[in-house]
Design a protein around this motif. Structure first.
Motif, PDB file in Angstrom:
ATOM      1  N   ARG A   1       0.828  -1.200   0.000  1.00 28.38           N
ATOM      2  CA  ARG A   1       0.000   0.000   0.000  1.00 28.38           C
ATOM      3  C   ARG A   1       0.872   1.264   0.000  1.00 28.38           C
ATOM      4  N   VAL A   2       1.934   1.233   0.789  1.00 34.43           N
ATOM      5  CA  VAL A   2       2.826   2.383   0.868  1.00 34.43           C
ATOM      6  C   VAL A   2       3.516   2.629  -0.463  1.00 34.43           C
ATOM      7  N   ILE A   3       4.056   1.571  -1.053  1.00 33.20           N
ATOM      8  CA  ILE A   3       4.741   1.723  -2.338  1.00 33.20           C
ATOM      9  C   ILE A   3       3.779   2.236  -3.403  1.00 33.20           C
ATOM     10  N   GLU A   4       2.558   1.700  -3.425  1.00 33.42           N
ATOM     11  CA  GLU A   4       1.562   2.150  -4.412  1.00 33.42           C
ATOM     12  C   GLU A   4       1.256   3.633  -4.226  1.00 33.42           C
ATOM     13  N   LEU A   5       1.091   4.070  -2.967  1.00 34.92           N
ATOM     14  CA  LEU A   5       0.774   5.468  -2.722  1.00 34.92           C
ATOM     15  C   LEU A   5       1.947   6.364  -3.113  1.00 34.92           C
ATOM     16  N   TRP A   6       3.163   5.974  -2.718  1.00 33.60           N
ATOM     17  CA  TRP A   6       4.326   6.791  -3.069  1.00 33.60           C
ATOM     18  C   TRP A   6       4.515   6.878  -4.577  1.00 33.60           C
ATOM     19  N   ARG A   7       4.198   5.814  -5.286  1.00 34.64           N
ATOM     20  CA  ARG A   7       4.244   5.846  -6.754  1.00 34.64           C
ATOM     21  C   ARG A   7       3.213   6.845  -7.298  1.00 34.64           C
ATOM     22  N   THR A   8       2.001   6.782  -6.776  1.00 35.35           N
ATOM     23  CA  THR A   8       0.958   7.708  -7.218  1.00 35.35           C
ATOM     24  C   THR A   8       1.397   9.151  -6.997  1.00 35.35           C
ATOM     25  N   GLU A   9       1.970   9.423  -5.826  1.00 31.81           N
ATOM     26  CA  GLU A   9       2.315  10.794  -5.471  1.00 31.81           C
ATOM     27  C   GLU A   9       3.627  11.270  -6.091  1.00 31.81           C
ATOM     28  N   GLN A  10       4.275  10.434  -6.889  1.00 29.13           N
ATOM     29  CA  GLN A  10       5.387  10.942  -7.699  1.00 29.13           C
ATOM     30  C   GLN A  10       4.882  11.891  -8.779  1.00 29.13           C
ATOM     31  N   ASP A  11       3.604  11.758  -9.131  1.00 31.05           N
ATOM     32  CA  ASP A  11       2.971  12.669 -10.097  1.00 31.05           C
ATOM     33  C   ASP A  11       1.639  13.118  -9.516  1.00 31.05           C
ATOM     34  N   HIS A  12       1.735  13.920  -8.477  1.00 31.18           N
ATOM     35  CA  HIS A  12       0.543  14.336  -7.748  1.00 31.18           C
ATOM     36  C   HIS A  12      -0.450  15.055  -8.654  1.00 31.18           C
ATOM     37  N   GLU A  13       0.035  15.879  -9.542  1.00 29.47           N
ATOM     38  CA  GLU A  13      -0.848  16.686 -10.377  1.00 29.47           C
ATOM     39  C   GLU A  13      -1.772  15.841 -11.243  1.00 29.47           C
TER      40      GLU A  13
END
Length: 441
Positions: free
Chosen positions: A169-181
């Motif tokens: 879950r953490v890795i998935e979220l951090w991946r998503t937030e690499q491109d927050h926009e």
């Protein structure tokens, strides 16, 4: 109301450690140490029906993922010799992982879904959540605790499906937030509050561009990020991902998870190298505190951990790393807007508290990252002189008048005082590998 776990072994542990501290320090240090060391174990913990343990942060009746880990730091050194303590650490870590499973964007939780806390915030919350300010470091701390339990005790029973699910879950979220926009759906707004308590642009936060780092809405202080990419938070994430790699290979036999963690770690490290280092006229190349990928940068530090000052403690670099030393020189100078010097003390503060207020946590981190034992002792003396006669640490105090302070009960600050005393007494056995994880060379 907090209900401490079975107190017999707690009393034994407190007595055993305090007696050793008394042999290696002075009477005043020992007295404050004993009170602070006993504080978290005796006053902040509530066993729950599911076998997990809920940990109060102190005078706020909620459990922060960050605080509940840092509050445990002084006890990790003794977990191998005290199985009941190790069991307690595992029970707390399982509670943290359950909270992440409930909502990885939340930073603080209630003991039950009672709707306490900031339910009026405009975000996708729930009655179990006290506050839903997304902070990259909040996800780092439970994974670090799981790794440290393994390092100290050799235990693997807590590295189960719940742990693996949390990591993914953490890795998935951090991946998503690499491109927050373009990829994130996270929004947060709080009305009728200071600007530091809400995000601009209808809850999206300030504009950012991809850098390889992972975006964070808020800092470890719970204040809104000005530029989106918190550099010490990303350095902590890189260090924790290295922990995950090792556990995936050595314990879980999961090469796929190890590869996922390594890939993300490398991208974050490269993002810090490319965007998180900046040139200054007085100190040369140093780490920025925040950047946005668009040229914006913030040069400061915050007493809350992870901070730039804490980079060796979180495993990013060695204490004698040249770039870290240059950054440290900036942090502990008048050029840093959060460094305050007064008649009572000098040290690191935070925009989270009033101007000219110094944080005991910042002082403790300064001591823990120093290579000079005399400097460590000086800081302990400063902490003892600035407790306003209460025998405990506070969130912050005025640089000229320690009787002016914020938060009378702040367990994290008590824990950091204990960590520094244990360090000087030669009892602090758990530390990060001095080799840099991704430090710029």
């Amino acid at each position: 109301m907090s209900q401490s776990p079975d107190g017999g072994w707690i009393a034994d542990l407190v007595r055993e450690v305090t007696e050793t501290v008394a042999q290696r320090t002075d009477e005043r240090t020992t007295a404050v140490f004993r009170r602070c060391f006993a504080d978290t174990l005796e006053a902040t913990m509530t066993p729950l029906p599911d076998g997990t343990v809920f940990v109060l942060t102190g005078d706020i009746p909620a459990m922060w993922l960050r605080d509940s880990t840092t509050q445990l730091a002084p006890y990790l050194h003794f977990a191998d010799a005290h199985p009941a303590l190790a069991d307690l650490l595992v029970a707390i870590n399982r509670r943290q992982l359950d909270d992440i499973a409930h909502d990885p964007y939340a930073n603080a939780f209630n003991a039950e879904p009672n709707g306490a806390g900031h339910q009026a915030d405009i975000t996708d919350s729930s009655p179990r959540i006290w506050e839903r300010k997304y902070e990259i470091d909040s996800l780092c701390f439970p994974l670090r605790l799981a790794s440290d339990i393994h390092r100290v005790t050799g235990r693997t029973d807590h590295l189960d499906a719940r742990f693996v699910d949390g990591v993914r879950r953490v890795i998935e979220l951090w991946r998503t937030e690499q491109d927050h926009e373009n990829r994130s759906t996270y929004r947060f707004e709080r009305h009728d509050a200071p600007s530091t308590d809400t995000l601009v642009r209808e809850g999206r936060g300030s504009l950012t561009a991809p850098t390889g780092m992972s975006w964070s809405a808020f800092r470890p202080s719970d204040d809104a990020c000005a530029f989106g990419y918190n550099v010490p938070g990303n350095a902590f994430a890189a260090s924790v991902l290295r922990d995950v790699e090792h556990l995936a290979i050595d314990v879980l036999d999961d090469t796929e998870l190890a590869a996922e963690a390594a890939s993300l770690r490398e991208e974050i490290e490269e993002g810090i190298r490319a965007h998180g280092v900046t040139e200054t006229a007085s100190h040369g190349a140093i780490y920025a505190y925040e950047v946005d990928g668009l040229g914006g940068r913030l040069l400061m530090d915050d007493a809350n951990v992870p901070s730039l000052l804490s980079l060796p403690l979180i495993g990013w670099c060695a204490s004698d790393d040249p770039l870290y030393l240059a950054t440290r020189a900036f942090i502990l100078s008048p050029e840093n807007p959060t460094f305050f010097a007064g008649t009572a003390a000098y040290g690191l503060g935070s925009p989270h508290t009033p101007e000219e207020y110094i944080w005991p946590i910042g002082l403790a981190i300064e001591g823990l990252t120093s290579t000079d034992v005399d400097e460590k002792r000086r800081i302990i003396d400063t902490l003892l002189r600035t407790d306003a006669g209460t025998g405990v640490m506070h969130e912050s105090f005025h640089k000229d008048d320690p009787s002016l302070f914020t938060r009378p009960w702040f367990s994290w600050a008590n824990a950091m005082f204990c960590e520094l005393v244990l360090d000087v007494a030669g009892l602090r056995t758990l530390d990060r590998d001095p080799a840099a994880v991704g430090g710029v060379r």
